[in-house]
Design an enzyme around this catalytic site. Structure first.
Site, mmCIF file in Angstrom:
data_model
loop_
_atom_site.group_PDB
_atom_site.id
_atom_site.type_symbol
_atom_site.label_atom_id
_atom_site.label_comp_id
_atom_site.label_asym_id
_atom_site.label_seq_id
_atom_site.Cartn_x
_atom_site.Cartn_y
_atom_site.Cartn_z
ATOM 1 N N GLU A 1 0.768 -1.286 0.052
ATOM 2 C CA GLU A 1 0.088 0.160 0.056
ATOM 3 C C GLU A 1 0.885 1.354 0.033
ATOM 4 O O GLU A 1 0.454 2.284 -0.664
ATOM 5 C CB GLU A 1 -0.965 -0.065 1.241
ATOM 6 C CG GLU A 1 -2.062 -1.162 0.971
ATOM 7 C CD GLU A 1 -2.896 -1.078 2.326
ATOM 8 O OE1 GLU A 1 -4.182 -1.116 2.160
ATOM 9 O OE2 GLU A 1 -2.390 -1.370 3.408
ATOM 10 N N GLU B 1 -4.285 -9.506 3.291
ATOM 11 C CA GLU B 1 -5.128 -9.196 4.267
ATOM 12 C C GLU B 1 -6.255 -9.942 4.562
ATOM 13 O O GLU B 1 -6.489 -10.557 5.787
ATOM 14 C CB GLU B 1 -5.538 -7.838 4.229
ATOM 15 C CG GLU B 1 -4.627 -6.620 4.663
ATOM 16 C CD GLU B 1 -3.501 -6.325 3.686
ATOM 17 O OE1 GLU B 1 -2.820 -5.093 3.830
ATOM 18 O OE2 GLU B 1 -3.471 -6.997 2.540
#
Length: 239
Positions: free
Chosen positions: A93, A113
């Site tokens: 990210e 995730e």
């Protein structure tokens, strides 16, 4: 990335934004094993056991280190991600939040995730679906699958892929190209590109861009054409 690291990084990003002598930033990890493998899940598990953490969702407002890089939406200075190894979860990210991504051939990317009962809450869900074809992005988001640097290049997420031994030289070339350009023009271009990405062209033309107003009235806007006419390199002031 633990809470202390987020706190330290926030201070660094504040300095980066405010120091007018810095025109470009390069974000990288130490060594050649990973760029960043994201959140410290051991710390998260310990905080969960101790009952001292609230459930997390998208964004970091109210958390240590806010605003983190992934939420500094007005950051106009260009950032280059130098990816040497794994860029996973929050690490990926961070790379997605950079403007140029240069990766070694052995680099690996993923947002895993969902395999841990989490979501890519630092913008991964949003940036992947805006930077990739929607179904392609969903495939990686819903499965947490990894992909190579070359695949990232093919998808348009990576700007350039080189052998590990050439990584520094490649990053240096990008930085050199960036600092040869007028800093206010670079910032104005980045701001306009990001803010207009989902606007109709007519609305994009009518939108106010703060850095473009600064560039338009700057000495550098005069220096560029003047240097060209005088057949000499421009002397940018960034003001």
């Amino acid at each position: 990335m633990n809470l202390r690291m987020h706190e330290q990084l926030s201070e660094i990003w504040d300095d980066f934004e405010q120091d007018e002598d810095i025109w470009v930033g390069v974000l990288t990890g130490a060594g050649d094993r990973s760029f960043s493998v994201g959140q410290d899940l051991r710390e998260l598990a310990e905080r969960n056991r101790a009952g001292i953490i609230r459930p997390s969702t998208f964004g970091s407002r109210g958390a240590v280190g806010w605003p983190r890089l992934t939420e500094r939406f007005s950051l106009a200075k260009p950032l280059v991600a130098r990816v040497n190894g794994y860029a996973l979860g929050g690490g990926f990210e961070l790379a997605l939040a950079c403007d140029i991504v240069v990766a070694a051939e052995h680099a690996v990317f993923a947002l895993p995730e969902v395999k841990r009962g989490l979501v890519a809450g630092a913008g991964g869900v949003f940036r992947m679906t805006s930077q990739l074809p929607f179904k392609t992005a969903l495939g990686y988001l819903l499965t947490g699958r990894e992909f190579s640097a070359q695949r990232g290049y093919e998808l348009g997420l990576v700007s350039e892929v080189v052998p590990a031994e050439d990584l520094d030289a490649c990053v240096d070339r990008w930085v050199e190209d960036l600092v040869q350009c007028a800093p206010l023009a670079v910032r104005a271009t980045k701001e306009a590109a990001l803010r207009s990405a989902n606007l109709p062209v007519e609305q994009a033309f009518a939108t106010r861009y703060v850095w473009e107003e600064r560039r338009m009235h700057s000495e550098d806007a005069l220096e560029g054409p003047r240097a060209f006419a005088e057949k000499r390199p421009p002397r940018w002031q960034g003001k």
